[in-house]
Design a protein around this motif. Structure first.
Motif, PDB file in Angstrom:
ATOM      1  N   LEU A 166       0.855  -1.189   0.000  1.00 29.78           N
ATOM      2  CA  LEU A 166       0.000   0.000   0.000  1.00 29.78           C
ATOM      3  C   LEU A 166       0.889   1.236   0.000  1.00 29.78           C
ATOM      4  N   PHE A 167       0.645   2.120  -0.953  1.00 32.67           N
ATOM      5  CA  PHE A 167       1.368   3.383  -1.098  1.00 32.67           C
ATOM      6  C   PHE A 167       0.493   4.472  -0.488  1.00 32.67           C
ATOM      7  N   LEU A 168       0.980   5.155   0.527  1.00 33.89           N
ATOM      8  CA  LEU A 168       0.131   6.075   1.279  1.00 33.89           C
ATOM      9  C   LEU A 168       0.945   7.226   1.864  1.00 33.89           C
ATOM     10  N   THR A 181      -2.415  -5.586   6.411  1.00 31.92           N
ATOM     11  CA  THR A 181      -3.205  -6.811   6.349  1.00 31.92           C
ATOM     12  C   THR A 181      -4.451  -6.595   5.501  1.00 31.92           C
ATOM     13  N   LYS A 182      -5.116  -7.681   5.161  1.00 34.66           N
ATOM     14  CA  LYS A 182      -6.336  -7.561   4.368  1.00 34.66           C
ATOM     15  C   LYS A 182      -7.419  -6.804   5.131  1.00 34.66           C
ATOM     16  N   ASN A 204      -8.477 -11.784  -4.685  1.00 39.98           N
ATOM     17  CA  ASN A 204      -8.292 -13.084  -4.021  1.00 39.98           C
ATOM     18  C   ASN A 204      -7.526 -12.915  -2.711  1.00 39.98           C
ATOM     19  N   TRP A 205      -6.530 -12.048  -2.729  1.00 42.11           N
ATOM     20  CA  TRP A 205      -5.739 -11.826  -1.515  1.00 42.11           C
ATOM     21  C   TRP A 205      -6.566 -11.080  -0.457  1.00 42.11           C
ATOM     22  N   PRO A 255       4.476  -3.044   2.683  1.00 40.30           N
ATOM     23  CA  PRO A 255       4.150  -4.317   2.016  1.00 40.30           C
ATOM     24  C   PRO A 255       2.943  -5.009   2.646  1.00 40.30           C
ATOM     25  N   LEU A 256       2.293  -5.842   1.832  1.00 31.15           N
ATOM     26  CA  LEU A 256       1.156  -6.623   2.307  1.00 31.15           C
ATOM     27  C   LEU A 256       1.648  -7.837   3.092  1.00 31.15           C
TER      28      LEU A 256
END
Length: 289
Positions: A166-168, A181-182, A204-205, A255-256
């Motif tokens: 995620l870019f934030l 996390t999801k 899906n993730w 990162p996820l």
């Protein structure tokens, strides 16, 4: 249809005026006007809206795109054969913002030391657009993010994996976390890729259908979304390599977790001959890997 007429047609469009185009082409205005009329007659379609200002019809716009493709392809053919026995010409490489592209500058530089009459053209776009340019013969090579259909190509799968995250904004509460996390995504306004294959992998993730997510917009290239992220309106799901060049004082990549990563391939049209600059570069690229 003569290639010369297509080149004249593109010059008229570029100059925006038949008189100026005639001066550039060193022909008389009546001659150029007559040739444009012959082109319309040959195609059976009106290309220009005659008036004070030059405007293209829908048919004219379509011909412009086709003429640009044809002249670019002819230019590549001329480049391939321009050096005789010496390797020379322009090698065109398409890529998105991929971490695996970091190896290209060094390989290109070393190759050019051995073959100084070679230069490179770099094309940046999404994998789908790069793939289309490869299919049309307008690019020699493409660095493509998987999943993507590469049945028409030969390719080398790159060793580096492209990590999603995620870019934030740095001031965003989620920026304090080491991983995303999801569940974080479920409650976040997000921007995501417009590539359907990528969207499928991300959904899906995430574990939720698109209808249950707050998607602000989609992007073709992450550069289109940076201003939105910087404004704080939304955060962008993207690969790490695409955002490494942006200022870390305001924007960050997280990162996820569990990790979601994808591979990329260095691809070219099948049966690329070991001739000319592109063929020599491919052999050199393989040896460097």
């Amino acid at each position: 249809m003569e290639l010369r007429l297509l080149q004249y047609y593109l010059t008229v469009i570029r100059e925006g005026n038949i008189s100026r185009a005639a001066e550039v082409l060193h022909v008389t205005q009546p001659t150029l006007s007559r040739q444009m009329g012959q082109l319309e007659e040959e195609l059976g379609a009106q290309l220009f809206v005659r008036g004070r200002h030059l405007e293209l019809t829908n048919a004219g716009v379509m011909l412009q795109h086709r003429a640009e493709e044809v002249t670019a392809l002819v230019g590549k053919i001329e480049d391939d054969f321009s050096g005789g026995k010496e390797i020379a010409g322009v090698i065109s490489i398409g890529s998105g913002g991929l971490y695996s592209s970091r190896i290209l500058p060094e390989i290109m530089s070393r190759f050019r030391r051995e073959h100084p009459r070679v230069s490179f053209h770099m094309y940046t776009n999404s994998a789908d657009y790069v793939k289309e340019e490869l299919e049309q013969g307008l690019l020699d090579f493409g660095l493509l993010l998987e999943p993507i259909d590469v049945t028409k190509f030969d390719y080398i799968r790159m060793k580096d994996r492209e990590r999603w995250g995620l870019f934030l904004r740095k001031s965003h509460p989620l920026a304090k976390k080491k991983y995303i996390t999801k569940e974080d995504i479920w409650n976040e306004t997000i921007i995501t890729s417009d590539q359907l294959s990528i969207q499928k992998e991300l959904l899906n993730w995430i574990g939720k259908p698109e209808s249950e997510l707050d998607i602000f917009c989609t992007y073709n290239l992450i550069t289109q979304a940076v201003n939105i992220v910087d404004s704080g309106l939304a955060s962008a799901l993207t690969i790490e390599g695409a955002v490494n060049m942006y200022p870390s004082d305001r924007l960050v990549f997280r990162p996820l977790y569990p990790e979601l990563s994808m591979t990329s391939v260095f691809a070219w049209k099948r049966m690329l001959p070991e001739f000319g600059a592109a063929g020599a570069f491919l052999s050199y690229f393989k040896s460097m890997l």
